[in-house]
Write a protein that holds these residues in place. Structure first.
Motif, PDB file in Angstrom:
ATOM      1  N   PRO A 152      18.046  12.287  11.834  1.00 17.04           N
ATOM      2  CA  PRO A 152      16.741  13.445  12.100  1.00 17.04           C
ATOM      3  C   PRO A 152      18.386  14.652  13.015  1.00 17.04           C
ATOM      4  CG  PRO A 152      15.953  12.888  13.651  1.00 17.04           C
ATOM      5  CD  PRO A 152      16.964  11.687  13.133  1.00 17.04           C
ATOM      6  N   THR A 153      18.796  14.195  13.908  1.00 16.53           N
ATOM      7  CA  THR A 153      19.865  14.411  14.523  1.00 16.53           C
ATOM      8  C   THR A 153      21.452  14.886  13.764  1.00 16.53           C
ATOM      9  OG1 THR A 153      21.367  12.994  14.988  1.00 16.53           O
ATOM     10  CG2 THR A 153      19.336  13.689  16.405  1.00 16.53           C
ATOM     11  N   LYS A 154      21.627  14.162  12.579  1.00 12.37           N
ATOM     12  CA  LYS A 154      22.739  14.580  11.460  1.00 12.37           C
ATOM     13  C   LYS A 154      22.051  14.508  10.071  1.00 12.37           C
ATOM     14  CE  LYS A 154      26.212  13.640  11.880  1.00 12.37           C
ATOM     15  NZ  LYS A 154      27.013  14.949  12.164  1.00 12.37           N
ATOM     16  N   ASP A 155      20.918  14.898   9.597  1.00 10.36           N
ATOM     17  CA  ASP A 155      20.396  14.599   7.937  1.00 10.36           C
ATOM     18  C   ASP A 155      21.679  16.268   7.341  1.00 10.36           C
ATOM     19  OD1 ASP A 155      18.926  15.362   5.611  1.00 10.36           O
ATOM     20  OD2 ASP A 155      17.933  17.473   7.278  1.00 10.36           O
ATOM     21  N   GLN A 156      21.815  16.354   6.677  1.00 10.33           N
ATOM     22  CA  GLN A 156      22.516  16.895   6.049  1.00 10.33           C
ATOM     23  C   GLN A 156      21.978  17.768   4.292  1.00 10.33           C
ATOM     24  OE1 GLN A 156      26.648  15.498   6.076  1.00 10.33           O
ATOM     25  NE2 GLN A 156      27.395  16.155   7.423  1.00 10.33           N
ATOM     26  N   SER A 157      20.692  16.857   4.381  1.00 14.12           N
ATOM     27  CA  SER A 157      20.003  17.638   2.403  1.00 14.12           C
ATOM     28  C   SER A 157      20.310  19.139   2.251  1.00 14.12           C
ATOM     29  CB  SER A 157      18.688  16.787   3.064  1.00 14.12           C
ATOM     30  OG  SER A 157      17.923  17.138   4.056  1.00 14.12           O
ATOM     31  N   TYR A 158      19.826  20.130   4.346  1.00 13.84           N
ATOM     32  CA  TYR A 158      20.179  21.485   3.660  1.00 13.84           C
ATOM     33  C   TYR A 158      21.082  21.607   2.940  1.00 13.84           C
ATOM     34  CZ  TYR A 158      20.367  26.439   5.572  1.00 13.84           C
ATOM     35  OH  TYR A 158      19.865  27.021   5.384  1.00 13.84           O
ATOM     36  N   PHE A 159      22.437  21.354   3.048  1.00  9.96           N
ATOM     37  CA  PHE A 159      23.807  21.871   2.399  1.00  9.96           C
ATOM     38  C   PHE A 159      23.898  21.274   0.706  1.00  9.96           C
ATOM     39  CE2 PHE A 159      24.871  20.932   7.479  1.00  9.96           C
ATOM     40  CZ  PHE A 159      24.829  22.313   7.207  1.00  9.96           C
ATOM     41  N   LEU A 160      22.475  20.414   0.318  1.00  8.28           N
ATOM     42  CA  LEU A 160      22.767  19.346  -0.587  1.00  8.28           C
ATOM     43  C   LEU A 160      21.968  20.457  -2.294  1.00  8.28           C
ATOM     44  CD1 LEU A 160      24.126  16.046   0.526  1.00  8.28           C
ATOM     45  CD2 LEU A 160      24.862  17.735  -0.797  1.00  8.28           C
ATOM     46  N   PHE A 161      21.407  21.122  -1.644  1.00  8.98           N
ATOM     47  CA  PHE A 161      20.322  21.234  -2.536  1.00  8.98           C
ATOM     48  C   PHE A 161      20.330  21.972  -3.634  1.00  8.98           C
ATOM     49  CE2 PHE A 161      20.909  25.747  -1.155  1.00  8.98           C
ATOM     50  CZ  PHE A 161      20.827  26.716  -3.002  1.00  8.98           C
ATOM     51  N   PRO A 162      21.364  22.501  -4.240  1.00  6.70           N
ATOM     52  CA  PRO A 162      21.453  22.854  -5.417  1.00  6.70           C
ATOM     53  C   PRO A 162      22.229  21.870  -6.120  1.00  6.70           C
ATOM     54  CG  PRO A 162      23.257  23.923  -3.429  1.00  6.70           C
ATOM     55  CD  PRO A 162      22.602  22.937  -3.316  1.00  6.70           C
ATOM     56  N   VAL A 308      10.408  25.186   4.426  1.00  9.95           N
ATOM     57  CA  VAL A 308      10.996  26.054   4.465  1.00  9.95           C
ATOM     58  C   VAL A 308      12.162  26.237   5.287  1.00  9.95           C
ATOM     59  CG1 VAL A 308      11.630  28.297   3.024  1.00  9.95           C
ATOM     60  CG2 VAL A 308       9.436  27.270   2.812  1.00  9.95           C
ATOM     61  N   GLN A 309      13.340  25.657   4.962  1.00  8.09           N
ATOM     62  CA  GLN A 309      13.950  25.295   6.476  1.00  8.09           C
ATOM     63  C   GLN A 309      14.793  26.519   5.992  1.00  8.09           C
ATOM     64  OE1 GLN A 309      15.180  21.785   7.041  1.00  8.09           O
ATOM     65  NE2 GLN A 309      17.637  23.106   8.037  1.00  8.09           N
ATOM     66  N   ILE A 310      14.978  27.649   6.934  1.00  9.13           N
ATOM     67  CA  ILE A 310      15.823  28.630   6.119  1.00  9.13           C
ATOM     68  C   ILE A 310      17.625  29.170   6.779  1.00  9.13           C
ATOM     69  CG2 ILE A 310      13.851  30.210   6.399  1.00  9.13           C
ATOM     70  CD1 ILE A 310      14.134  31.506   8.920  1.00  9.13           C
ATOM     71  N   ARG A 311      17.133  28.031   8.031  1.00  7.14           N
ATOM     72  CA  ARG A 311      19.381  28.066   8.555  1.00  7.14           C
ATOM     73  C   ARG A 311      19.506  26.311   8.527  1.00  7.14           C
ATOM     74  NH1 ARG A 311      16.819  31.882  11.311  1.00  7.14           N
ATOM     75  NH2 ARG A 311      15.906  31.546  13.008  1.00  7.14           N
ATOM     76  N   TYR A 312      20.449  25.869   9.035  1.00  9.53           N
ATOM     77  CA  TYR A 312      20.869  24.599   9.294  1.00  9.53           C
ATOM     78  C   TYR A 312      19.496  23.989   9.934  1.00  9.53           C
ATOM     79  CZ  TYR A 312      23.279  19.912   9.782  1.00  9.53           C
ATOM     80  OH  TYR A 312      23.539  19.105  10.282  1.00  9.53           O
ATOM     81  N   THR A 341      17.642  35.017   7.567  1.00  9.19           N
ATOM     82  CA  THR A 341      19.315  35.799   7.159  1.00  9.19           C
ATOM     83  C   THR A 341      19.330  36.209   5.654  1.00  9.19           C
ATOM     84  OG1 THR A 341      19.919  35.527   9.835  1.00  9.19           O
ATOM     85  CG2 THR A 341      21.768  36.337   7.742  1.00  9.19           C
ATOM     86  N   PRO A 342      19.573  37.352   5.167  1.00  6.46           N
ATOM     87  CA  PRO A 342      19.679  37.680   3.880  1.00  6.46           C
ATOM     88  C   PRO A 342      21.221  37.284   3.858  1.00  6.46           C
ATOM     89  CG  PRO A 342      19.080  39.511   4.564  1.00  6.46           C
ATOM     90  CD  PRO A 342      19.393  38.767   5.677  1.00  6.46           C
ATOM     91  N   GLY A 343      21.852  35.974   2.728  1.00 10.64           N
ATOM     92  CA  GLY A 343      22.694  34.863   2.698  1.00 10.64           C
ATOM     93  C   GLY A 343      22.633  33.901   2.807  1.00 10.64           C
ATOM     94  N   GLN A 344      22.050  33.200   3.521  1.00 10.24           N
ATOM     95  CA  GLN A 344      21.537  32.073   3.641  1.00 10.24           C
ATOM     96  C   GLN A 344      20.425  31.640   2.782  1.00 10.24           C
ATOM     97  OE1 GLN A 344      22.481  30.376   7.211  1.00 10.24           O
ATOM     98  NE2 GLN A 344      24.298  31.400   6.307  1.00 10.24           N
ATOM     99  N   ALA A 345      20.603  30.018   2.944  1.00 13.17           N
ATOM    100  CA  ALA A 345      20.163  29.230   1.901  1.00 13.17           C
ATOM    101  C   ALA A 345      18.235  29.032   2.583  1.00 13.17           C
ATOM    102  CB  ALA A 345      20.779  28.157   1.901  1.00 13.17           C
ATOM    103  N   ALA A 346      17.449  29.163   1.544  1.00 16.37           N
ATOM    104  CA  ALA A 346      16.014  29.288   1.967  1.00 16.37           C
ATOM    105  C   ALA A 346      16.317  27.377   1.408  1.00 16.37           C
ATOM    106  CB  ALA A 346      15.189  29.862   1.023  1.00 16.37           C
ATOM    107  N   VAL A 347      16.026  26.419   1.928  1.00 15.81           N
ATOM    108  CA  VAL A 347      15.491  25.455   1.157  1.00 15.81           C
ATOM    109  C   VAL A 347      13.858  24.444   1.110  1.00 15.81           C
ATOM    110  CG1 VAL A 347      16.394  22.814   1.269  1.00 15.81           C
ATOM    111  CG2 VAL A 347      17.925  24.698   1.356  1.00 15.81           C
ATOM    112  N   LEU A 348      13.479  24.311   0.198  1.00 22.24           N
ATOM    113  CA  LEU A 348      11.883  23.703   0.098  1.00 22.24           C
ATOM    114  C   LEU A 348      11.722  22.590   0.276  1.00 22.24           C
ATOM    115  CD1 LEU A 348      11.289  26.088  -3.116  1.00 22.24           C
ATOM    116  CD2 LEU A 348      12.126  26.944  -0.095  1.00 22.24           C
ATOM    117  N   VAL A 354      13.135  17.280  -0.992  1.00 25.41           N
ATOM    118  CA  VAL A 354      14.264  17.993  -0.968  1.00 25.41           C
ATOM    119  C   VAL A 354      13.686  18.528  -2.552  1.00 25.41           C
ATOM    120  CG1 VAL A 354      16.404  20.080  -1.401  1.00 25.41           C
ATOM    121  CG2 VAL A 354      16.403  17.899   0.643  1.00 25.41           C
ATOM    122  N   LEU A 355      12.820  19.797  -2.808  1.00 24.73           N
ATOM    123  CA  LEU A 355      12.545  20.148  -3.937  1.00 24.73           C
ATOM    124  C   LEU A 355      13.489  21.241  -4.300  1.00 24.73           C
ATOM    125  CD1 LEU A 355       8.863  21.334  -2.901  1.00 24.73           C
ATOM    126  CD2 LEU A 355       9.530  19.290  -3.895  1.00 24.73           C
ATOM    127  N   GLY A 356      14.071  21.593  -4.041  1.00 24.08           N
ATOM    128  CA  GLY A 356      14.914  23.104  -4.205  1.00 24.08           C
ATOM    129  C   GLY A 356      15.238  24.029  -3.440  1.00 24.08           C
TER     130      GLY A 356
END
Length: 367
Positions: A152-162, A308-312, A341-348, A354-356
């Motif tokens: 969990p301290t290294k999870d990078q799925s947030y950066f891969l949602f697209p 929902v995760q709104i930043r890393y 924050t506008p411009g950041q990703a909202a990852v579900l 990761v759903l999207g």
């Protein structure tokens, strides 16, 4: 399924994670070839005092790793695409009062876009990277699932949602089930030349500098666009030299002495104004997001509950999601969240899956 026939391209960054990922694949009997991305040319701006992204030293380290592993090495020059797409959007976003995430864009457009396409065009069966994330087979032959990394301290799925199904079918993440500590141990055990190399913790092309300095250097005199700093009631508290120097949630560097800590609540580029207020005013009940993408190719429903995760480094919060047309959605949190924050990703997420996700347009305040 990958086989021992066609090669797998291992994208080496010059760091320990990608090197260990390549070594793991070789030990699995796969035919591995190393590739290094050349992404950024420091001659494009005056940054002579700092190294660049994918620096000459990083390339040398990647070559050393490939030599140690006894695998072919190639470098690919993607500087033009990186500058036009990732750097261009990065600077443009700040000028428009948004806070971009260039790491997600690089993954989406460069690494798992252009580089993966090149790998497949040149006969590779897949591409491997050192990301801490996992891919799981769907139920009864359904869509592949993108999962959080085990650590969990290294999870990078947030950066891969697209990433979608076409990419997941051709991607390998050998480190997804491992912790960083185990990766370090394996690198030392196998004598990898970067086993002790320090880990980068920042946006790569900033190379130790601030984003403000980067935007200022990149834009030159055009970056100077002064305006006013106001409170929520419109009272002027100070001035600024450009909206690009501020991001929602920012507390330090406002240049406004006040009786209590102030935070950036809004960045209004059209008015050249920064709106600030106390911490309690940073909380929002939800958000609107655009340019939605879904890992399975389609959303799970028109309305659904998820996290929902709104930043890393944000802990994903329980929320309800409503789709708004084909590419937008609204998130309503069960508990208000700070500094959306506008411009950041909202990852579900649904648990570890990761759903999207999408890109935050604006927060939703209390009605």
């Amino acid at each position: 399924m990958v086989s021992s026939g066609k090669p797998v391209w291992a994208a080496l960054s010059g760091g320990v994670d990608s090197a260990t990922a390549a070594a793991l694949l070789i030990r699995q009997g796969l035919r591995v070839e190393a590739v290094f991305m050349e992404l950024w040319d420091c001659g494009l701006v005056e940054r002579k005092e700092r190294p660049t992204c994918c620096s000459p030293q990083d390339m040398k380290d990647a070559i050393r790793v490939a030599d140690h592993l006894g695998i072919p090495f190639r470098s690919v020059n993607l500087r033009k695409a990186f500058q036009e797409r990732v750097i261009g959007e990065f600077v443009d976003s700040y000028l428009k009062g948004r806070t971009p995430n260039p790491c997600i864009r690089c993954n989406q457009w460069i690494k798992y876009g252009l580089l993966l396409e090149l790998a497949l065009a040149q006969g590779a069966q897949a591409m491997a990277t050192g990301h801490y994330a996992r891919i799981s087979n769907g139920v009864s032959g359904g869509a592949l699932r993108l999962l959080r990394g085990k650590d969990p301290t290294k999870d990078q799925s947030y950066f891969l949602f697209p990433l979608g199904q076409d990419q997941l079918k051709r991607v390998l993440w050998p480190l997804g089930e491992m912790s960083k500590a185990i990766v370090r141990e394996l690198a030392k055990e196998w004598g990898l030349p970067v086993a002790q190399k320090r880990e980068s913790q920042e946006v790569c092309f900033l190379a130790g500098g601030s984003y403000r300095g980067f935007v200022r250097d990149y834009m030159g005199p055009a970056a100077c666009s002064p305006g006013k700093i106001k409170d929520e009631k419109g009272v002027e508290l100070g001035t600024h030299k450009g909206v690009w120097g501020f991001t929602v949630g920012q507390r330090r560097g406002l240049g406004v002495p006040w009786r209590e800590p102030l935070y950036v609540l809004e960045v209004l580029p059209q008015k050249a104004e920064i709106i600030v207020g106390p911490r309690q005013s940073t909380f929002s009940r939800g958000l609107l997001a655009c340019n939605a993408s879904w890992v399975a190719g389609e959303p799970p429903a028109r309305g659904f509950s998820c996290q929902v995760q709104i930043r890393y480094r944000h802990k994903a919060a329980q929320a309800w999601v409503d789709l708004l047309g084909d590419s937008r959605f609204q998130v309503t949190f069960f508990k208000p969240q700070p500094s959306i924050t506008p411009g950041q990703a909202a990852v579900l997420y649904k648990g570890e899956e990761v759903l999207g996700g999408g890109w935050i347009e604006e927060p939703l305040k209390e009605p």
